[in-house]
Motif scaffolding. Sequence first.
Motif, PDB file in Angstrom:
ATOM      1  N   ALA A 313       6.464   5.563   1.292  1.00 45.55           N
ATOM      2  CA  ALA A 313       5.236   5.665   1.905  1.00 45.55           C
ATOM      3  C   ALA A 313       4.356   4.266   2.029  1.00 45.55           C
ATOM      4  O   ALA A 313       3.937   3.849   2.751  1.00 45.55           O
ATOM      5  CB  ALA A 313       4.346   6.798   1.440  1.00 45.55           C
ATOM      6  N   ASP A 314       4.557   3.556   0.709  1.00 42.02           N
ATOM      7  CA  ASP A 314       3.993   2.223   0.562  1.00 42.02           C
ATOM      8  C   ASP A 314       4.690   1.171   1.439  1.00 42.02           C
ATOM      9  O   ASP A 314       3.773   0.557   1.707  1.00 42.02           O
ATOM     10  CB  ASP A 314       4.125   1.788  -0.912  1.00 42.02           C
ATOM     11  CG  ASP A 314       3.291   2.381  -1.868  1.00 42.02           C
ATOM     12  OD1 ASP A 314       2.190   3.139  -1.403  1.00 42.02           O
ATOM     13  OD2 ASP A 314       3.787   2.567  -2.933  1.00 42.02           O
ATOM     14  N   LEU A 315       5.771   1.367   1.753  1.00 40.48           N
ATOM     15  CA  LEU A 315       6.278   0.452   2.833  1.00 40.48           C
ATOM     16  C   LEU A 315       5.516   0.619   4.113  1.00 40.48           C
ATOM     17  O   LEU A 315       5.278  -0.589   4.754  1.00 40.48           O
ATOM     18  CB  LEU A 315       7.966   0.660   3.090  1.00 40.48           C
ATOM     19  CG  LEU A 315       8.535   0.278   4.405  1.00 40.48           C
ATOM     20  CD1 LEU A 315       8.348  -1.110   4.364  1.00 40.48           C
ATOM     21  CD2 LEU A 315       9.829   0.834   4.697  1.00 40.48           C
ATOM     22  N   HIS A 316       5.316   1.805   4.570  1.00 37.20           N
ATOM     23  CA  HIS A 316       4.680   1.863   5.928  1.00 37.20           C
ATOM     24  C   HIS A 316       3.021   1.662   5.720  1.00 37.20           C
ATOM     25  O   HIS A 316       2.460   1.336   6.710  1.00 37.20           O
ATOM     26  CB  HIS A 316       5.012   3.257   6.390  1.00 37.20           C
ATOM     27  CG  HIS A 316       6.353   3.449   6.795  1.00 37.20           C
ATOM     28  ND1 HIS A 316       7.239   3.872   5.508  1.00 37.20           N
ATOM     29  CD2 HIS A 316       7.078   3.297   7.792  1.00 37.20           C
ATOM     30  CE1 HIS A 316       8.349   3.970   6.159  1.00 37.20           C
ATOM     31  NE2 HIS A 316       8.351   3.624   7.509  1.00 37.20           N
ATOM     32  N   VAL A 317       2.415   1.804   4.581  1.00 37.93           N
ATOM     33  CA  VAL A 317       0.921   1.331   4.183  1.00 37.93           C
ATOM     34  C   VAL A 317       1.048  -0.158   4.218  1.00 37.93           C
ATOM     35  O   VAL A 317       0.118  -0.597   5.220  1.00 37.93           O
ATOM     36  CB  VAL A 317       0.636   1.782   2.874  1.00 37.93           C
ATOM     37  CG1 VAL A 317      -0.670   1.167   2.746  1.00 37.93           C
ATOM     38  CG2 VAL A 317       0.351   2.961   2.815  1.00 37.93           C
ATOM     39  N   ALA A 322      -0.200  -5.124   7.182  1.00 42.69           N
ATOM     40  CA  ALA A 322       0.061  -6.592   8.047  1.00 42.69           C
ATOM     41  C   ALA A 322      -0.237  -6.629   9.432  1.00 42.69           C
ATOM     42  O   ALA A 322      -0.957  -7.670   9.821  1.00 42.69           O
ATOM     43  CB  ALA A 322       1.510  -6.576   7.839  1.00 42.69           C
ATOM     44  N   VAL A 323       0.026  -5.596  10.266  1.00 46.06           N
ATOM     45  CA  VAL A 323      -0.449  -5.380  11.495  1.00 46.06           C
ATOM     46  C   VAL A 323      -2.086  -5.575  11.511  1.00 46.06           C
ATOM     47  O   VAL A 323      -2.428  -6.366  12.633  1.00 46.06           O
ATOM     48  CB  VAL A 323      -0.235  -4.225  12.060  1.00 46.06           C
ATOM     49  CG1 VAL A 323      -0.968  -3.941  13.322  1.00 46.06           C
ATOM     50  CG2 VAL A 323       1.252  -3.987  12.348  1.00 46.06           C
ATOM     51  N   MET A 324      -2.851  -4.984  10.787  1.00 47.03           N
ATOM     52  CA  MET A 324      -4.287  -5.405  10.592  1.00 47.03           C
ATOM     53  C   MET A 324      -4.734  -6.593  10.103  1.00 47.03           C
ATOM     54  O   MET A 324      -5.987  -6.797  10.206  1.00 47.03           O
ATOM     55  CB  MET A 324      -5.151  -4.226  10.267  1.00 47.03           C
ATOM     56  CG  MET A 324      -4.727  -2.543  10.640  1.00 47.03           C
ATOM     57  SD  MET A 324      -5.206  -2.686  12.336  1.00 47.03           S
ATOM     58  CE  MET A 324      -6.924  -3.184  12.387  1.00 47.03           C
ATOM     59  N   GLY A 325      -3.957  -7.324   9.617  1.00 43.48           N
ATOM     60  CA  GLY A 325      -4.242  -8.773   9.234  1.00 43.48           C
ATOM     61  C   GLY A 325      -5.063  -8.835   7.809  1.00 43.48           C
ATOM     62  O   GLY A 325      -5.825  -9.491   7.414  1.00 43.48           O
ATOM     63  N   SER A 328      -6.263  -9.297   2.194  1.00 45.01           N
ATOM     64  CA  SER A 328      -6.475  -9.064   0.817  1.00 45.01           C
ATOM     65  C   SER A 328      -6.037  -7.840   0.133  1.00 45.01           C
ATOM     66  O   SER A 328      -5.799  -7.567  -0.992  1.00 45.01           O
ATOM     67  CB  SER A 328      -8.014  -9.249   0.502  1.00 45.01           C
ATOM     68  OG  SER A 328      -8.504  -8.219   1.648  1.00 45.01           O
ATOM     69  N   GLY A 329      -5.843  -6.846   1.298  1.00 47.03           N
ATOM     70  CA  GLY A 329      -5.469  -5.496   0.922  1.00 47.03           C
ATOM     71  C   GLY A 329      -3.943  -5.675   0.393  1.00 47.03           C
ATOM     72  O   GLY A 329      -3.499  -4.817  -0.469  1.00 47.03           O
ATOM     73  N   LEU A 330      -3.149  -6.137   0.999  1.00 50.46           N
ATOM     74  CA  LEU A 330      -1.705  -6.647   0.828  1.00 50.46           C
ATOM     75  C   LEU A 330      -1.787  -6.912  -0.402  1.00 50.46           C
ATOM     76  O   LEU A 330      -0.841  -6.508  -1.102  1.00 50.46           O
ATOM     77  CB  LEU A 330      -1.108  -7.561   1.917  1.00 50.46           C
ATOM     78  CG  LEU A 330      -0.597  -6.680   3.051  1.00 50.46           C
ATOM     79  CD1 LEU A 330      -0.049  -8.002   4.054  1.00 50.46           C
ATOM     80  CD2 LEU A 330       0.590  -5.827   2.957  1.00 50.46           C
ATOM     81  N   LEU A 355       8.601  -7.425  -0.353  1.00 51.74           N
ATOM     82  CA  LEU A 355       8.695  -7.156   1.128  1.00 51.74           C
ATOM     83  C   LEU A 355       7.618  -7.388   1.975  1.00 51.74           C
ATOM     84  O   LEU A 355       7.571  -7.989   3.055  1.00 51.74           O
ATOM     85  CB  LEU A 355       9.337  -5.804   1.034  1.00 51.74           C
ATOM     86  CG  LEU A 355       9.708  -5.431   2.658  1.00 51.74           C
ATOM     87  CD1 LEU A 355      11.299  -5.872   2.745  1.00 51.74           C
ATOM     88  CD2 LEU A 355       9.575  -3.741   2.587  1.00 51.74           C
ATOM     89  N   SER A 356       6.277  -7.185   1.105  1.00 52.81           N
ATOM     90  CA  SER A 356       5.068  -7.464   1.900  1.00 52.81           C
ATOM     91  C   SER A 356       4.709  -8.839   2.637  1.00 52.81           C
ATOM     92  O   SER A 356       4.238  -8.903   3.560  1.00 52.81           O
ATOM     93  CB  SER A 356       3.891  -6.979   1.119  1.00 52.81           C
ATOM     94  OG  SER A 356       3.774  -7.957  -0.050  1.00 52.81           O
TER      95      SER A 356
END
Length: 434
Positions: A313-317, A322-325, A328-330, A355-356
Amino acid sequence: MLADQYDLAVSTVSEAARDAYVQGCELALTFYPGAIEAFDRATADDPNFSLPHAAKAQVLMREGNVAAARAALVAAKDLAAGLSQREASHIAYFDLAFAGRTDAAIDALYAHLTAWPRDALVLATAANPNGLIGASGRVGQKHQIAGLMDSLAPHYGDDFWFLAHHAMALSEDGQLAAARPKIERSVAINPNNAHGAHGFAHVCYESGEADTARAYLSTWLTSYPRDGFFHGHLSWHLSLCEIQAGNWPQALSLYRDAMVLDRHSGGPQQRMSDGAAFLWRSELAGRPRDPAAWRALYEYATSALPLPGSGLADLHVILAQAVMGDDSGLDSRSRRMQEMARDGRYPSGSYLPTLSRGFAAFERGDFSTTIDVLAPLAAETERIGGSRAQHDLIEFTLLKAYLEAGRAEEAQRLLGARRPGASGVPVAGLASAH
């Protein structure tokens, strides 16, 4: 003494309670609706019957209702005095698993199944790629699950539920010739088993038989309840077949009908994983981005999955961030994963934080950095849990980075190293690698 459907004694003198418990187990094991209600009937008929509380906890936990799951397990433990050794061990195992004590829970799992190999509710937590062993962070866990199922097979014989899980485990371990007859036998004995349909989809995916999977799933899903736990996920499997076949309108229809957040039948982790994977893989296949869909997933992750937990699940979070840019969240999520890993509470360790950075680089169009980050991780995807089909998202992203960077020879090598027989690679621009 009364017994369940696997001939295991249960501590109740009420036949009505036993029957309701057995019905709940059958629904829980096949992923059909109604299990919780059946377990509630069992405890209403016999308020001192502990096992239905533990079984209810298991269902609630997979649905993402963590607080209610823990409360149900406490109720089971409160009634544990005077239980048989098997039932006490059953509840103690779930206590370890729910506490996130992965290594201790795996040890308890093997000890319990050695003594009581037909305790299917315990086995169910470890027999799939997203279960206890699958999420353990261990390289080699797919082979470990297959070995576990091999060792238990003599105890289950022609049991349709076990055959489906055994086939799935063998398929994930690359043993397709052994998996095929088992999954075909399972769905022939009882087609009303979501794990059977799921295993069939995976065997077809790993065998490169997308048309066979599409024909089977498109029919099977018409009779599976919309609120069945696997309706959304099996619709995702069907959408992969449509994407591969170039049937974009059908794939998009499946997404809108069964995978968007307010239509998906699974828990928070499944909603996040299936939705983000569909959108990302669609883009890799050449479809335009859907910014509104990504924003909805991003906002959902912020509220429903604010802290790291399941690697898959964390992979998809991470993808949504990443898509939303959201750099800081990443960064914040990565630091939290690393802290948890140091405390022994995040089994995949540094894999996802690393990976992130690769996915963030991909979003920036920095394909050289994407390759530098993702390529060394390609052989360790199983550390995050999940299936080979789900891990293909990482491999396909690396492949797309090679193509965008003009590194056709490396793209060819990646394709050449792909596991034999697996389904096609719907990545736009692939012709340039040949």
